[in-house]
Write a protein that holds these residues in place. Structure first.
Motif, short mmCIF file in Angstrom:
data_model
loop_
_atom_site.label_atom_id
_atom_site.label_comp_id
_atom_site.label_asym_id
_atom_site.label_seq_id
_atom_site.Cartn_x
_atom_site.Cartn_y
_atom_site.Cartn_z
N ALA A 74 0.90 -1.21 0.16
CA ALA A 74 0.21 -0.01 -0.14
C ALA A 74 1.02 1.17 0.02
N PHE A 75 2.02 1.13 0.72
CA PHE A 75 2.88 2.44 0.63
C PHE A 75 3.45 2.60 -0.69
N ARG A 76 3.82 1.62 -1.36
CA ARG A 76 4.56 1.73 -2.61
C ARG A 76 3.47 2.43 -3.68
N GLN A 77 1.98 1.94 -3.41
CA GLN A 77 0.99 2.41 -4.38
C GLN A 77 0.69 3.95 -4.09
N SER A 91 0.89 9.32 -5.62
CA SER A 91 1.25 10.97 -5.19
C SER A 91 1.75 11.67 -6.36
N GLN A 92 2.66 10.83 -7.32
CA GLN A 92 3.03 11.66 -8.32
C GLN A 92 1.87 12.01 -9.36
N LEU A 111 10.22 13.90 -2.88
CA LEU A 111 10.57 12.85 -2.12
C LEU A 111 10.11 11.27 -2.39
N ALA A 112 8.68 11.57 -2.78
CA ALA A 112 8.15 10.22 -3.31
C ALA A 112 8.64 9.80 -4.62
#
Length: 273
Positions: A102-105, A110-111, A147-148
């Motif tokens: 979920a964090f990777r998604q 966010s991009q 950052l993302a």
């Protein structure tokens, strides 16, 4: 076919793309050399190239302070983003934890947000923090937007580095931190350089966020300072504007030429995985 003939053929095939890529820079450079009397004349090359336009531009447009501000913002943003992104990307690529997928998604989604969509909320946040019209506030915002992307780029490359190298260092008695610094990071230099280049370019060229958060001319960055030479003016000195725009592209061009080998390796090996 001989090597010389192949090279000539390749350059012929590439020539349209080269001309299209260099044409805007040629227009900027030639316009910067024109005297004011020939600015609107339909001639391509000036009758008397005025090289002094580059010297006058430096003082007339306030180019020097704006260049320094942009350099400070771009370097600070790049350094802090890389410093924060490396351990985050390493943890994301090497360790398994809850909600990792979920964090990777979230990083990917966010991009999809454009900076202009969040400009009002970011402006209120910067005012609340007392960072309005300060370069540190602009660096803070730029770090949030880059950052993302940096973590996503680096973790994609870090995943391609074999675990056996780290495990061999651990067997030899190296601590996890020493292994990261001495073994892992040297192998990841191409990806780090690629990420740093994209972050630096974003901070160097960004305009809407800087325009909304910088009010005093002493804190202006190059994009704002150059646009101010055109917007709201009765008379526009296009030779100075083009000279400033041309000089503003030189640091990026130098950086690309200097780091070209790392850029190609990073894109080919891990950044597009």
């Amino acid at each position: 076919m001989s090597k010389l003939k192949r090279s000539i053929l390749y350059w012929i095939l590439l020539s349209p793309m080269v001309v299209m890529a260099l044409f805007p820079f040629a227009v900027m450079f030639i316009t910067a050399l024109k005297p004011t009397s020939e600015m609107l004349s339909p001639t391509w090359w000036p009758s008397e190239p005025t090289w002094r336009n580059f010297i006058d531009m430096w003082s007339e447009t306030g180019f020097g302070p704006a260049l320094l501000n942009t350099l400070i913002v771009a370097l600070a943003t790049t350094a802090l983003v890389i410093l924060i992104a490396i351990p985050a990307a390493y943890a994301l690529s090497r360790y398994r934890f809850a909600a990792r997928g979920a964090f990777r998604q979230f990083l990917l989604i966010s991009q999809m947000l454009s900076p202009i969509v969040l400009v009002i909320g970011l402006f209120r946040l910067i005012v609340y923090l007392g960072l309005i019209d300060k370069l540190s506030g602009l660096v803070f915002v730029y770090i949030g937007f880059n950052l993302a992307f940096a973590v996503w780029m680096l973790q994609s490359y870090f995943t391609t580095i074999p675990r056996d190298l780290e495990e061999a260092a651990w067997i030899e008695g190296a601590s996890p931190f020493k292994t990261l610094v001495k073994v892992f990071l040297p192998l990841a230099v191409p990806a780090i350089v690629v990420t740093a280049i994209f972050t630096f370019i974003f901070a160097w060229n960004e305009f809407p966020l800087a325009l909304s958060m910088l009010r005093q001319q002493d804190s202006y960055t190059l994009p704002i300072q150059i646009v101010n030479q055109v917007a709201g003016r009765y008379t526009i000195e296009w030779n100075y504007v083009m000279a400033a725009a041309f000089v503003a592209t030189i640091p990026i061009a130098i950086m690309f030429m200097w780091l070209q080998r790392y850029l190609m390796r990073g894109l080919a090996l891990g950044a597009v995985k």
